[in-house]
Design a protein around this motif. Sequence first.
Motif, PDB file in Angstrom:
ATOM      1  N   HIS A  86       0.850  -1.432  -0.090  1.00  0.00           N
ATOM      2  CA  HIS A  86       0.192  -0.096   0.064  1.00  0.00           C
ATOM      3  C   HIS A  86       0.731   1.339  -0.229  1.00  0.00           C
ATOM      4  O   HIS A  86       1.384   1.754   0.990  1.00  0.00           O
ATOM      5  CB  HIS A  86      -0.974   0.072   1.087  1.00  0.00           C
ATOM      6  CG  HIS A  86      -1.830   1.081   1.238  1.00  0.00           C
ATOM      7  ND1 HIS A  86      -3.170   0.785   1.758  1.00  0.00           N
ATOM      8  CD2 HIS A  86      -1.952   2.322   0.738  1.00  0.00           C
ATOM      9  CE1 HIS A  86      -4.066   2.079   1.750  1.00  0.00           C
ATOM     10  NE2 HIS A  86      -3.083   2.816   1.007  1.00  0.00           N
ATOM     11  N   THR A  87       1.155   1.833  -1.192  1.00  0.00           N
ATOM     12  CA  THR A  87       2.039   2.841  -1.182  1.00  0.00           C
ATOM     13  C   THR A  87       1.318   3.903  -2.343  1.00  0.00           C
ATOM     14  O   THR A  87       0.295   3.628  -3.120  1.00  0.00           O
ATOM     15  CB  THR A  87       3.385   2.807  -1.635  1.00  0.00           C
ATOM     16  OG1 THR A  87       3.291   2.085  -3.081  1.00  0.00           O
ATOM     17  CG2 THR A  87       3.945   1.818  -0.911  1.00  0.00           C
ATOM     18  N   HIS A  88       1.921   5.231  -2.419  1.00  0.00           N
ATOM     19  CA  HIS A  88       1.313   6.152  -3.566  1.00  0.00           C
ATOM     20  C   HIS A  88       2.382   6.737  -4.026  1.00  0.00           C
ATOM     21  O   HIS A  88       3.226   7.430  -3.617  1.00  0.00           O
ATOM     22  CB  HIS A  88       0.379   6.922  -2.650  1.00  0.00           C
ATOM     23  CG  HIS A  88      -0.886   6.746  -2.312  1.00  0.00           C
ATOM     24  ND1 HIS A  88      -1.763   6.179  -2.901  1.00  0.00           N
ATOM     25  CD2 HIS A  88      -1.148   5.836  -1.171  1.00  0.00           C
ATOM     26  CE1 HIS A  88      -2.956   5.648  -2.374  1.00  0.00           C
ATOM     27  NE2 HIS A  88      -2.651   5.554  -1.202  1.00  0.00           N
ATOM     28  N   ASN A  89       2.725   6.248  -5.436  1.00  0.00           N
ATOM     29  CA  ASN A  89       3.925   6.728  -6.204  1.00  0.00           C
ATOM     30  C   ASN A  89       3.758   7.472  -7.522  1.00  0.00           C
ATOM     31  O   ASN A  89       4.360   7.780  -8.247  1.00  0.00           O
ATOM     32  CB  ASN A  89       4.616   5.534  -6.661  1.00  0.00           C
ATOM     33  CG  ASN A  89       4.648   4.458  -5.140  1.00  0.00           C
ATOM     34  OD1 ASN A  89       4.245   3.485  -5.170  1.00  0.00           O
ATOM     35  ND2 ASN A  89       5.682   5.017  -4.174  1.00  0.00           N
ATOM     36  N   PHE A  90       2.461   7.925  -7.758  1.00  0.00           N
ATOM     37  CA  PHE A  90       2.016   8.517  -8.996  1.00  0.00           C
ATOM     38  C   PHE A  90       2.750  10.171  -8.978  1.00  0.00           C
ATOM     39  O   PHE A  90       1.356  11.056  -8.757  1.00  0.00           O
ATOM     40  CB  PHE A  90       0.538   8.383  -9.390  1.00  0.00           C
ATOM     41  CG  PHE A  90       0.319   8.726 -10.640  1.00  0.00           C
ATOM     42  CD1 PHE A  90       1.155   9.312 -11.488  1.00  0.00           C
ATOM     43  CD2 PHE A  90      -1.143   8.779 -11.155  1.00  0.00           C
ATOM     44  CE1 PHE A  90       0.867   9.698 -12.738  1.00  0.00           C
ATOM     45  CE2 PHE A  90      -1.635   9.144 -12.296  1.00  0.00           C
ATOM     46  CZ  PHE A  90      -0.580   9.327 -13.213  1.00  0.00           C
ATOM     47  N   ILE A  91       3.822  10.360  -8.781  1.00  0.00           N
ATOM     48  CA  ILE A  91       4.150  11.403  -8.564  1.00  0.00           C
ATOM     49  C   ILE A  91       4.103  12.469  -9.739  1.00  0.00           C
ATOM     50  O   ILE A  91       4.259  12.011 -10.868  1.00  0.00           O
ATOM     51  CB  ILE A  91       5.750  11.855  -7.835  1.00  0.00           C
ATOM     52  CG1 ILE A  91       6.151  12.998  -7.560  1.00  0.00           C
ATOM     53  CG2 ILE A  91       6.528  11.017  -9.090  1.00  0.00           C
ATOM     54  CD1 ILE A  91       7.473  13.044  -6.858  1.00  0.00           C
ATOM     55  N   GLY A  92       3.931  13.688  -9.542  1.00  0.00           N
ATOM     56  CA  GLY A  92       3.706  14.496 -10.819  1.00  0.00           C
ATOM     57  C   GLY A  92       3.655  16.054 -10.308  1.00  0.00           C
ATOM     58  O   GLY A  92       3.927  16.426  -9.212  1.00  0.00           O
ATOM     59  N   THR A  93       3.129  16.859 -11.228  1.00  0.00           N
ATOM     60  CA  THR A  93       2.992  18.485 -10.930  1.00  0.00           C
ATOM     61  C   THR A  93       1.776  19.135 -11.327  1.00  0.00           C
ATOM     62  O   THR A  93       1.838  20.371 -11.185  1.00  0.00           O
ATOM     63  CB  THR A  93       4.227  19.053 -11.961  1.00  0.00           C
ATOM     64  OG1 THR A  93       3.811  18.751 -13.347  1.00  0.00           O
ATOM     65  CG2 THR A  93       5.737  18.499 -11.515  1.00  0.00           C
ATOM     66  N   THR A  94       0.851  18.243 -11.316  1.00  0.00           N
ATOM     67  CA  THR A  94      -0.449  18.855 -11.167  1.00  0.00           C
ATOM     68  C   THR A  94      -0.926  19.241  -9.847  1.00  0.00           C
ATOM     69  O   THR A  94      -1.033  18.366  -8.851  1.00  0.00           O
ATOM     70  CB  THR A  94      -1.677  17.764 -11.748  1.00  0.00           C
ATOM     71  OG1 THR A  94      -1.207  17.442 -12.992  1.00  0.00           O
ATOM     72  CG2 THR A  94      -2.865  18.466 -12.010  1.00  0.00           C
ATOM     73  N   SER A 304       1.783  -2.807   5.671  1.00  0.00           N
ATOM     74  CA  SER A 304       2.212  -1.740   4.605  1.00  0.00           C
ATOM     75  C   SER A 304       1.990  -0.388   5.355  1.00  0.00           C
ATOM     76  O   SER A 304       1.574  -0.309   6.457  1.00  0.00           O
ATOM     77  CB  SER A 304       1.047  -1.962   3.692  1.00  0.00           C
ATOM     78  OG  SER A 304      -0.093  -1.337   3.979  1.00  0.00           O
ATOM     79  N   THR A 305       2.373   0.503   4.418  1.00  0.00           N
ATOM     80  CA  THR A 305       2.527   2.045   4.999  1.00  0.00           C
ATOM     81  C   THR A 305       1.550   2.976   4.574  1.00  0.00           C
ATOM     82  O   THR A 305       1.206   3.989   5.287  1.00  0.00           O
ATOM     83  CB  THR A 305       3.884   2.497   4.349  1.00  0.00           C
ATOM     84  OG1 THR A 305       3.823   2.504   3.023  1.00  0.00           O
ATOM     85  CG2 THR A 305       5.181   1.595   4.955  1.00  0.00           C
ATOM     86  N   ASP A 306       1.048   2.723   3.408  1.00  0.00           N
ATOM     87  CA  ASP A 306       0.004   3.902   2.745  1.00  0.00           C
ATOM     88  C   ASP A 306       1.048   5.013   2.765  1.00  0.00           C
ATOM     89  O   ASP A 306       0.644   6.190   3.352  1.00  0.00           O
ATOM     90  CB  ASP A 306      -1.069   4.174   3.596  1.00  0.00           C
ATOM     91  CG  ASP A 306      -1.938   5.450   3.120  1.00  0.00           C
ATOM     92  OD1 ASP A 306      -1.949   5.591   2.036  1.00  0.00           O
ATOM     93  OD2 ASP A 306      -2.894   5.952   3.909  1.00  0.00           O
TER      94      ASP A 306
END
Length: 412
Positions: A86-94, A304-306
Amino acid sequence: MKRIIQYLVLLVSGSLLFVNVHAQQYTLLIKGGHVLDPKNGIDAVMDIALLNDTIAKVAANIDVTTAKKVIDAKGLYVTPGLIDIHTHNFIGTTPNRYLNNSYDAIAPDGFTFRCGVTTVVDAGSSGWRNFEQFLNQTIMHSKTRVLAFINIVGGGMQGGPYEQDLSDMDGKMTALTIRRFRQWVVGVKVAHYEGAEWAPVDRAVEAGKVTGTPVMIDFGGSNPPLSLEELFMQHLRPGDIFTHAYAKVKGRMSIVDDNGKLRPFVFEARKKGILFDVGHGGTSFSYSQAVPALKAGFFPNTISTDIHTGSMNGDMKDLLNVMSKFLNMGMSVPELVKATTSEAAKAIRHEELGSLSENSIADIALLRVENGKFGFTDANTRMEGDSKLLCELTVRAGKIVYDLNGLAAQHK
């Protein structure tokens, strides 16, 4: 594997001289560590020999002369590379898009290897409309193995009103996307819906059925609240994953009641085959839930981390810190490793991962337990502990990608 003998032929005073030389069979040998490999039932001091990106041999007392490089792992735990599901990796600039192509997501390689993590599973940051962008933008540029649950919301985890649109929750398109990108997509994620309908859950489960993949659900916040017991017993299937299992948040029934007792239907859900994942997050873990649950013998299936910018700089920090919390609440190191290796791999149905099996990809973590006085917090409480897990070295596909104290540099 038999020792290879090379023969050097030298001309000495007009005569031929044959000299035997041991060829170095292995590119790396991890020597004398306490190997924990739950899938293969190994809990003992062993050696692990690598040949390029592959685990070639796991045995006691492998000859050091057979390896080009030797790492002395005495006093350390040697485990499969950890899996954070459980991670969040959709890094961007929006701007103002929460965890979807946004500033609040984080690039995997910046936090994984220093924690012994070699595989992450993004938990629904993207949906079927933008998974391909996530693939091309992040997954294909990461040394960390990045897999993903895709959100039942087509636009992904953009936050607030974007995640309330039932018309954008398309089970058919979600299933088609899973099939197209099966190499990377492991299942479906449901989260943050505030309505009183079961439609998001049921559409996600339908997509999971037709693709043979699990659903991970972040449940709660509906108005009026939906029944947790009904979720487990009537909507989810065996193998579906209930994340934030030890959360106590407004608008959601928790697994432990106000008297500190585990609700009976939670045991029934586990018997049914529902998996319980920690998913710590920023405020999605509470000692008021975890302590009585563990005392009742209700350990998590997976830890998991979130992880995102908020949680990693808050009470969560990283996977080893979350594991350390459970270590100080009574879980053993082998149990912790199991929850972050073989059980995590089983949960995402990638059982080729999460072990130290010979001929498997060489993803390996060298961990140690540091003794002292430490503090671990949830959103409201500080708990003191005397043990903490740290990562000394990480190997990803046979390459040393993190080395805290230069163990690999000290030995040839």
